[in-house]
Design a protein around this motif. Structure first.
Motif, mmCIF file in Angstrom:
data_model
loop_
_atom_site.group_PDB
_atom_site.id
_atom_site.type_symbol
_atom_site.label_atom_id
_atom_site.label_comp_id
_atom_site.label_asym_id
_atom_site.label_seq_id
_atom_site.Cartn_x
_atom_site.Cartn_y
_atom_site.Cartn_z
ATOM 1 N N LEU A 199 35.955 47.824 30.451
ATOM 2 C CA LEU A 199 35.681 48.583 31.673
ATOM 3 C C LEU A 199 36.414 49.921 31.727
ATOM 4 O O LEU A 199 36.250 50.681 32.676
ATOM 5 C CB LEU A 199 36.047 47.750 32.905
ATOM 6 C CG LEU A 199 35.180 46.497 33.112
ATOM 7 C CD1 LEU A 199 35.722 45.648 34.249
ATOM 8 C CD2 LEU A 199 33.734 46.889 33.392
ATOM 9 N N GLN A 200 37.222 50.205 30.724
ATOM 10 C CA GLN A 200 37.846 51.518 30.585
ATOM 11 C C GLN A 200 37.621 52.014 29.162
ATOM 12 O O GLN A 200 37.401 51.225 28.244
ATOM 13 C CB GLN A 200 39.349 51.462 30.880
ATOM 14 C CG GLN A 200 39.704 51.063 32.300
ATOM 15 C CD GLN A 200 39.350 52.117 33.327
ATOM 16 O OE1 GLN A 200 39.089 53.276 32.992
ATOM 17 N NE2 GLN A 200 39.316 51.723 34.597
ATOM 18 N N ILE A 226 45.225 36.968 29.665
ATOM 19 C CA ILE A 226 44.670 37.630 30.841
ATOM 20 C C ILE A 226 43.383 36.951 31.292
ATOM 21 O O ILE A 226 43.129 36.803 32.482
ATOM 22 C CB ILE A 226 44.440 39.126 30.541
ATOM 23 C CG1 ILE A 226 45.812 39.814 30.478
ATOM 24 C CG2 ILE A 226 43.586 39.794 31.580
ATOM 25 C CD1 ILE A 226 45.774 41.203 29.966
ATOM 26 N N VAL A 227 42.564 36.518 30.367
ATOM 27 C CA VAL A 227 41.342 35.815 30.751
ATOM 28 C C VAL A 227 41.688 34.553 31.530
ATOM 29 O O VAL A 227 41.075 34.247 32.547
ATOM 30 C CB VAL A 227 40.499 35.478 29.504
ATOM 31 C CG1 VAL A 227 39.364 34.549 29.871
ATOM 32 C CG2 VAL A 227 39.950 36.746 28.863
ATOM 33 N N VAL A 228 42.716 33.825 31.070
ATOM 34 C CA VAL A 228 43.147 32.643 31.797
ATOM 35 C C VAL A 228 43.641 33.023 33.190
ATOM 36 O O VAL A 228 43.319 32.381 34.178
ATOM 37 C CB VAL A 228 44.269 31.915 31.016
ATOM 38 C CG1 VAL A 228 44.874 30.807 31.856
ATOM 39 C CG2 VAL A 228 43.709 31.338 29.723
ATOM 40 N N GLN A 262 41.190 41.073 37.605
ATOM 41 C CA GLN A 262 40.086 40.601 38.439
ATOM 42 C C GLN A 262 38.799 41.397 38.256
ATOM 43 O O GLN A 262 37.749 40.992 38.776
ATOM 44 C CB GLN A 262 40.486 40.646 39.922
ATOM 45 C CG GLN A 262 41.151 39.367 40.437
ATOM 46 C CD GLN A 262 42.612 39.308 40.048
ATOM 47 O OE1 GLN A 262 43.178 40.297 39.613
ATOM 48 N NE2 GLN A 262 43.215 38.142 40.205
ATOM 49 N N LEU A 263 38.843 42.516 37.560
ATOM 50 C CA LEU A 263 37.677 43.390 37.490
ATOM 51 C C LEU A 263 36.416 42.689 36.972
ATOM 52 O O LEU A 263 35.364 42.769 37.623
ATOM 53 C CB LEU A 263 37.987 44.630 36.642
ATOM 54 C CG LEU A 263 38.915 45.668 37.288
ATOM 55 C CD1 LEU A 263 39.314 46.729 36.262
ATOM 56 C CD2 LEU A 263 38.258 46.324 38.483
ATOM 57 N N PRO A 264 36.458 41.997 35.839
ATOM 58 C CA PRO A 264 35.219 41.360 35.367
ATOM 59 C C PRO A 264 34.688 40.287 36.314
ATOM 60 O O PRO A 264 33.471 40.157 36.502
ATOM 61 C CB PRO A 264 35.626 40.752 34.008
ATOM 62 C CG PRO A 264 36.829 41.524 33.589
ATOM 63 C CD PRO A 264 37.545 41.843 34.857
ATOM 64 N N VAL A 265 35.604 39.513 36.911
ATOM 65 C CA VAL A 265 35.197 38.467 37.845
ATOM 66 C C VAL A 265 34.551 39.084 39.082
ATOM 67 O O VAL A 265 33.503 38.632 39.562
ATOM 68 C CB VAL A 265 36.410 37.596 38.244
ATOM 69 C CG1 VAL A 265 36.019 36.608 39.334
ATOM 70 C CG2 VAL A 265 36.956 36.851 37.027
ATOM 71 N N ASP A 292 28.521 42.834 42.021
ATOM 72 C CA ASP A 292 27.506 43.784 41.552
ATOM 73 C C ASP A 292 26.095 43.336 41.959
ATOM 74 O O ASP A 292 25.305 44.140 42.472
ATOM 75 C CB ASP A 292 27.620 43.965 40.032
ATOM 76 C CG ASP A 292 26.928 45.228 39.546
ATOM 77 O OD1 ASP A 292 26.479 46.028 40.387
ATOM 78 O OD2 ASP A 292 26.838 45.434 38.321
ATOM 79 N N PRO A 293 25.755 42.041 41.791
ATOM 80 C CA PRO A 293 24.412 41.597 42.219
ATOM 81 C C PRO A 293 24.176 41.730 43.724
ATOM 82 O O PRO A 293 23.032 41.798 44.170
ATOM 83 C CB PRO A 293 24.379 40.118 41.791
ATOM 84 C CG PRO A 293 25.405 40.001 40.718
ATOM 85 C CD PRO A 293 26.488 40.961 41.092
#
Length: 545
Positions: free
Chosen positions: A331-332, A14-16, A271-274, A280-281
């Motif tokens: 994130l969950q 998933i990271v890939v 895509q959530l972390p990306v 967020d910034p």
């Protein structure tokens, strides 16, 4: 991912995938959109008319078009809209509501007590075949109305222009909260019967917005501001809902936001972390602990999930913590109850023993009791295009590895998924989530788990939201007892007892994750954007920069 050897391997894949598929290069141009136009993507709703608005997409639109007696504040308390007051008698089986005088539908018809009763009657009528009409079922006369024996909801009467009197079949000291549901909306005389297609596709309401033309199915729904709205008029002039392909809707929303085509977006799980790192910034990332829950629906009328032992075997086989850390990148958070933590007064952690920690030995023990054997096939359905693929695959692999069964994944578009869940004879498992319609524990326990929540038609189709068809008379009795209990603290204890019975002893459903929601919002153009109690953008309340 189906070839993954472990949840840990899935994380790597998933990271890939995130690196390979994250969109880039676009921006939210605050000059786009033609002024105060709010643009977002949805999938095709089941209905936008409150007579049958039921899933997140349809109720989002319906709440822009119609305003009822009450809304909900961020803290879960009732917010008066068109109700100026409400009161129950000492038994809790009679209610009186006063309606704000002098308001109108967008076609000029008056919004009065009769308009509310008209809407409620329409929702309960047999011809409407509403999947949400059961929210009205405690009003005297509902059964005859729903059966086609009467054309009146006799327990709801108008006294004068602005007074609604309601008689209930059974006491309910939280009935006022239930009027938050769209099915309790008023409707004009022109609405006609619930199967009036012209009105179904172009409802005339009394909300902050009104239809701009008719619903263009599978294409778009356009709204314009209702300048005659009785409450605070919105700053947004137009709302454009683009109806997306359900197979990859979340990806399309995310890409549309990146390109400046949407002002609001959901995202696929990978895509959530990306997206968080990028937006967020910039102040365009929203996190919201929702009054909802994610769970696995188990079909109990027939098939491999018929016994509580089989359901416990599945639940014990799932390593929620590993998936939360891996697939969801933290994130969950795992859920151990069916009621959400945001319902602070009634929430109790660890109501589901099998949810607390993966236990392979107990999973196998319960599988043996249930007669689940290695090689048996269990269906696991989920709706496509909403970012569920990765975690569903991870759960399936864990269950296969622990129990030796074969999990057959069954992806479907959301509308088709809901229809299959309702069908008689559906078996196995289904990805499911529930977000509160109104701020009470009863809104989880009754629709999802009560016998009345099945509400089958002549063909056996579940017209209510208890799609798994769980039924336990003792549980039903506890719900009646809770509604009869005037003291809120004592009522809470009864609800907790009912939850424990259904979720722990009977494993009627399998909680998975608490419902934390993430969205992208165009804060360059709009101010005050947030997720409301219903997990929707607060379109009518936002400002324009």
């Amino acid at each position: 991912m189906r070839g993954a050897k472990s949840a840990k391997w899935v994380v790597g894949a998933i990271v890939v995938a995130m690196a390979a598929t994250a969109c880039g290069g676009g921006s939210n141009d605050s000059g786009k959109g033609g002024g105060a136009v709010f643009r977002l993507g949805i999938t095709e709703p089941t209905a936008i008319d409150p007579v049958n608005a039921q899933e997140s997409e349809g109720t989002l639109v319906a709440r822009q078009l119609f305003t009822g007696l009450y809304g909900v504040n961020d803290d879960g308390t009732l917010k008066p809209l068109l109700a100026t007051s409400s009161k129950a008698n000492d038994k809790g089986d009679e209610w009186e509501f006063q309606v704000k005088p002098g308001t109108k539908f967008s076609n000029g018809e008056p919004v009065n007590a009769e308009a509310f009763i008209r809407g409620w009657t329409r929702g309960g009528a047999k011809a409407s075949a509403s999947d949400v009409g059961y929210h009205l079922d405690n009003i005297v006369g509902y059964e005859d109305l729903h059966a086609g024996k009467s054309d009146k909801l006799t327990g709801a009467t108008a006294e004068g222009e602005n007074t609604i009197k309601v008689k209930l079949s059974k006491p309910d000291f939280e009935f006022d909260k239930k009027t938050v549901h769209p099915v309790y909306s008023p409707v004009p005389k022109v609405a006609g019967a619930g199967d009036n297609k012209a009105f179904n596709d172009a409802p005339i309401g009394n909300g902050p917005f009104k239809m701009a033309g008719s619903w263009e199915h599978n294409k778009k729904i356009s709204l314009v501001r209702n300048d005659d709205y009785a409450l605070q008029k919105p700053a947004v002039e137009k709302v454009e809902f683009t109806i997306l392909n359900p197979s990859n809707a979340a990806t399309l929303e995310y890409k549309g936001f990146e390109k400046g085509e949407f002002d609001w977006a959901r995202m696929p799980t990978p895509q959530l972390p990306v997206a968080k790192a990028k937006y967020d910034p910039q102040g365009e990332w929203i996190k919201f602990d929702s009054p909802g829950i994610n769970y696995i629906l188990t079909f109990q009328e027939d098939g491999p999930m018929k016994s509580a032992d089989a359901r416990k075997a599945i639940s014990y086989a799932i390593d929620r913590e590993a998936i939360a850390k891996g697939v969801f990148q933290g994130l969950q958070e795992p859920a151990t109850a069916i009621l959400p933590p945001t319902f602070k007064e009634v929430y109790k952690a660890d109501q589901c023993t099998s949810c607390m920690k993966q236990d392979k030995a107990k999973a196998k023990e319960y599988a043996e009791k249930a007669g689940l054997k290695p090689g048996d096939t269990i269906g696991f359905g989920f709706n496509t295009g909403a970012g569920h693929e990765e975690w569903v695959q991870a759960v399936a692999k864990q269950v296969e590895d622990v129990l030796g069964v074969k999990i057959k994944l069954e992806p479907l578009p959301f509308k088709e998924a809901l229809a299959k869940q309702q069908a008689k004879g559906t078996t196995g498992l289904w990805r499911q989530a529930w977000s509160a319609d109104y701020p009470t524990a009863d809104n989880f326990l009754t629709p999802l788990l009560s016998t009345s929540g099945i509400n089958p038609d002549a063909a056996g189709k579940a017209q209510g939201d208890n799609r798994g068809r769980y039924s336990n008379p003792k549980f039903d009795e506890l719900l009646v007892k809770a509604r009869n209990t005037k003291d809120a603290a004592e009522r809470t204890k009864v609800y907790q007892e009912a939850e424990k019975l259904a979720i722990d002893e009977d494993q009627a459903a399998i909680p998975t994750w608490k419902r934390t929601q993430y969205r992208l919002a165009n804060s360059k153009k709009f101010s005050g954007l947030k997720l409301d109690f219903f997990e929707d953008p607060n379109i009518a309340e936002i400002g324009i920069k």
